[in-house]
Design a protein around this motif. Structure first.
Motif, mmCIF file in Angstrom:
data_model
loop_
_atom_site.group_PDB
_atom_site.id
_atom_site.type_symbol
_atom_site.label_atom_id
_atom_site.label_comp_id
_atom_site.label_asym_id
_atom_site.label_seq_id
_atom_site.Cartn_x
_atom_site.Cartn_y
_atom_site.Cartn_z
ATOM 1 N N PRO A 324 0.724 -1.283 -0.024
ATOM 2 C CA PRO A 324 -0.071 -0.076 -0.086
ATOM 3 C C PRO A 324 0.811 1.158 -0.074
ATOM 4 C CG PRO A 324 -0.156 -1.153 2.136
ATOM 5 C CD PRO A 324 0.448 -2.151 1.456
ATOM 6 N N ALA A 325 2.027 1.187 0.662
ATOM 7 C CA ALA A 325 3.030 2.340 0.668
ATOM 8 C C ALA A 325 3.542 2.848 -1.002
ATOM 9 C CB ALA A 325 4.193 2.229 1.536
ATOM 10 N N ILE A 326 3.726 1.464 -1.757
ATOM 11 C CA ILE A 326 4.351 2.061 -2.934
ATOM 12 C C ILE A 326 3.052 2.163 -3.990
ATOM 13 C CG2 ILE A 326 5.444 1.223 -4.942
ATOM 14 C CD1 ILE A 326 7.161 -0.492 -3.068
ATOM 15 N N ALA A 327 1.959 1.655 -3.649
ATOM 16 C CA ALA A 327 0.668 1.718 -4.365
ATOM 17 C C ALA A 327 0.025 3.035 -4.289
ATOM 18 C CB ALA A 327 -0.310 0.709 -4.260
ATOM 19 N N ALA A 328 0.090 3.617 -3.145
ATOM 20 C CA ALA A 328 -0.345 4.808 -2.881
ATOM 21 C C ALA A 328 0.495 6.130 -3.675
ATOM 22 C CB ALA A 328 -0.292 5.489 -1.342
ATOM 23 N N ILE A 329 1.689 5.932 -3.469
ATOM 24 C CA ILE A 329 2.607 6.894 -4.392
ATOM 25 C C ILE A 329 2.141 6.595 -6.047
ATOM 26 C CG2 ILE A 329 4.943 7.586 -4.953
ATOM 27 C CD1 ILE A 329 5.759 6.548 -2.153
ATOM 28 N N PHE A 330 2.073 5.358 -6.177
ATOM 29 C CA PHE A 330 1.851 5.223 -7.851
ATOM 30 C C PHE A 330 0.429 5.785 -8.253
ATOM 31 C CE2 PHE A 330 -0.368 2.425 -10.735
ATOM 32 C CZ PHE A 330 0.557 2.351 -11.699
ATOM 33 N N VAL A 331 -0.616 5.534 -7.441
ATOM 34 C CA VAL A 331 -1.800 6.189 -7.663
ATOM 35 C C VAL A 331 -1.808 7.658 -7.482
ATOM 36 C CG1 VAL A 331 -4.373 6.523 -6.991
ATOM 37 C CG2 VAL A 331 -3.070 4.250 -6.910
ATOM 38 N N ALA A 332 -1.157 8.017 -6.862
ATOM 39 C CA ALA A 332 -0.882 9.736 -6.585
ATOM 40 C C ALA A 332 -0.390 10.162 -7.638
ATOM 41 C CB ALA A 332 -0.267 9.998 -5.334
#
Length: 455
Positions: A324-332
């Protein structure tokens, strides 16, 4: 002429065993990975429909068999593990320390995930846009998470596989049994017998893992191939590197510096469970093997029977911290939204506190939607990642299961209850040995075949 001397059956058996070498379980899994990759590549490059269907069915049946035992296994494992704590000295202290180390390792993992995401910008240059996203069918919020723990009835959690609700009911039943004392003993005896039955049945499924590996890996290769990986190359590498740093960096450091044990020995003993987790993508499905390798690494059985089931439903460094940490940055980055320091602190908070939302099953969509909704990021971003999720979930789950073994070892070592002689002797696959390392001299009936760990 001298009479012929017939060979004894034991001689024939001995000769036969020398002619057919025993293949270790980890080697069977590795062979399944290689064969599955080759068949998947052949099915994709040759567009062989029947082979694609066969691989799909083999992998699907294997996962279906694992899921079949999940609901009752979780319920009875949690119930029995809670009642087993009364047989452990300083049980409350061990349980508290276990929870603390779960949170500490989750925090370390999410920091690594954030650092990798900020350094690599996984959403840049992908060619993906906000229009490529789609609202997920299932989402999660803090209200849903908190209210969803309590079931509306006792049947639906089992039929719809609501793992956290099953955990809640099992915990309530276990605590109630402790309060009742001797009056609850008949129920506990039945629960232990049912748990052993379930573990035995699931052990047979685990033995099919090499065959399931062929189907699951083959399907992943022919269904996703390299075209899809191209768009998600940076993101995929980030997840695998982040998990690898935790699996081969953080965990060995904790074992060496905190537990004062040999990290290499840990991988020798725990590797079968890590391999199975990689293939099955299910922490709960791997639970019997996880518990067995944990006991083989010197953790007392009474404590392991609590820590492993508890960890299988709540300890998710891969799915609930790194991802979720990397995915949140990806989505942002895809949606051109800025994340500040406060947002990164929120990601860490959600990862440490909300990891139970992943519930030990394949996939981490609920945890991701929980993170995105907390940050105010569009939930349509989840749709961008669903296509690549199975590829990522293999490494995430392997990391989860490794952490579920590491923490009991660390806690046992700190509390001076770890059997270091047993730890140092662990090395072979538990499926290849006939008697648990901690067991006394075997009774005749125990030497016929391997038995699953009992709680």
């Amino acid at each position: 002429m001298s009479p012929e001397i017939p060979l004894s059956s034991s001689t024939n058996t001995s000769s036969s065993s020398r002619r057919i070498p025993k293949v270790p379980f980890w080697a069977q899994i590795l062979l399944g990975l290689v064969l599955g990759a080759l068949l998947g590549w052949a099915a994709k490059s040759g567009d062989i429909t029947w082979l694609q269907t066969t691989l799909d069915k083999i992998g699907g049946i294997f996962i279906q068999l694992l899921k079949l035992a999940v609901a009752p296994l979780v319920f009875f494992a949690i119930l029995v593990s809670i009642t087993n704590l009364r047989n452990v000295n300083n049980a409350a202290r061990l349980a508290t320390r276990t929870l603390i180390w779960f949170m500490v390792t989750s925090l370390i993992a999410v920091v690594i995930g954030l650092a990798i995401g900020l350094l690599t910008s996984p959403g840049s240059g992908t060619g993906l846009t906000a229009a490529d996203g789609a609202q997920p069918q299932h989402s999660g919020s803090w209200l849903d998470f908190l209210t969803g723990i309590i079931p509306k009835d006792v049947v639906t959690p089992f039929t719809e596989l609501q793992v956290m609700q099953i955990v809640f009911m099992a915990a309530v039943a276990g605590i109630a049994a402790l309060k009742l004392g001797d009056k609850a003993e008949p129920i506990l005896t039945l629960s232990r017998s049912v748990l052993e039955l379930l573990q035995k049945a699931l052990w047979w499924v685990i033995r099919l893992a090499p065959l399931g590996t062929v189907g699951l890996i083959g399907k992943a290769i022919y269904q996703y191939g390299w075209d899809l990986l191209g768009q998600y190359a940076t993101f995929t590498v980030d997840i695998y590197v982040g998990c690898a740093l935790v699996l081969f960096g953080v965990y060995p450091l904790l074992l060496g510096l905190v537990a004062k044990v040999n990290p290499v020995q840990f991988f020798r003993g725990a590797w079968p469970a890590i391999q199975l987790a990689f293939v099955s993508r299910s922490s709960v499905g791997t639970m019997p093997l996880t518990q067995k390798v944990t006991e083989r690494l010197g953790v007392p059985k009474e404590y392991a029977s609590f820590a492993v089931p508890f960890g299988s439903t709540t300890k998710m460094d891969g799915c609930a911290s790194i991802y979720p940490a990397i995915a949140a940055i990806f989505v942002a980055e895809i949606f051109h939204m800025h994340l500040g320091v406060g947002d990164y602190l929120l990601i860490a908070f959600v990862s440490v506190i909300g990891s139970a939302a992943t519930a030990g099953l394949t996939g981490a969509t609920v945890m991701l939607t929980l993170t995105l909704s907390t940050l105010g990021l569009p939930l349509a971003g989840v749709g961008l990642l669903l296509a690549i999720d199975p590829i990522l979930d293999m490494m995430r789950t392997a990391t989860n299961v490794a952490g579920q073994v590491v923490v009991p070892i660390v806690v046992s070592a700190r509390e001076k209850v770890l059997d270091r002689a047993v730890y140092d002797a662990a090395g072979s696959s538990p499926l290849d040995d006939e008697v648990p390392a901690q067991a006394p001299a075997p009774a005749p009936e125990q030497s016929k075949q391997p038995e699953p760990a009992t709680v």
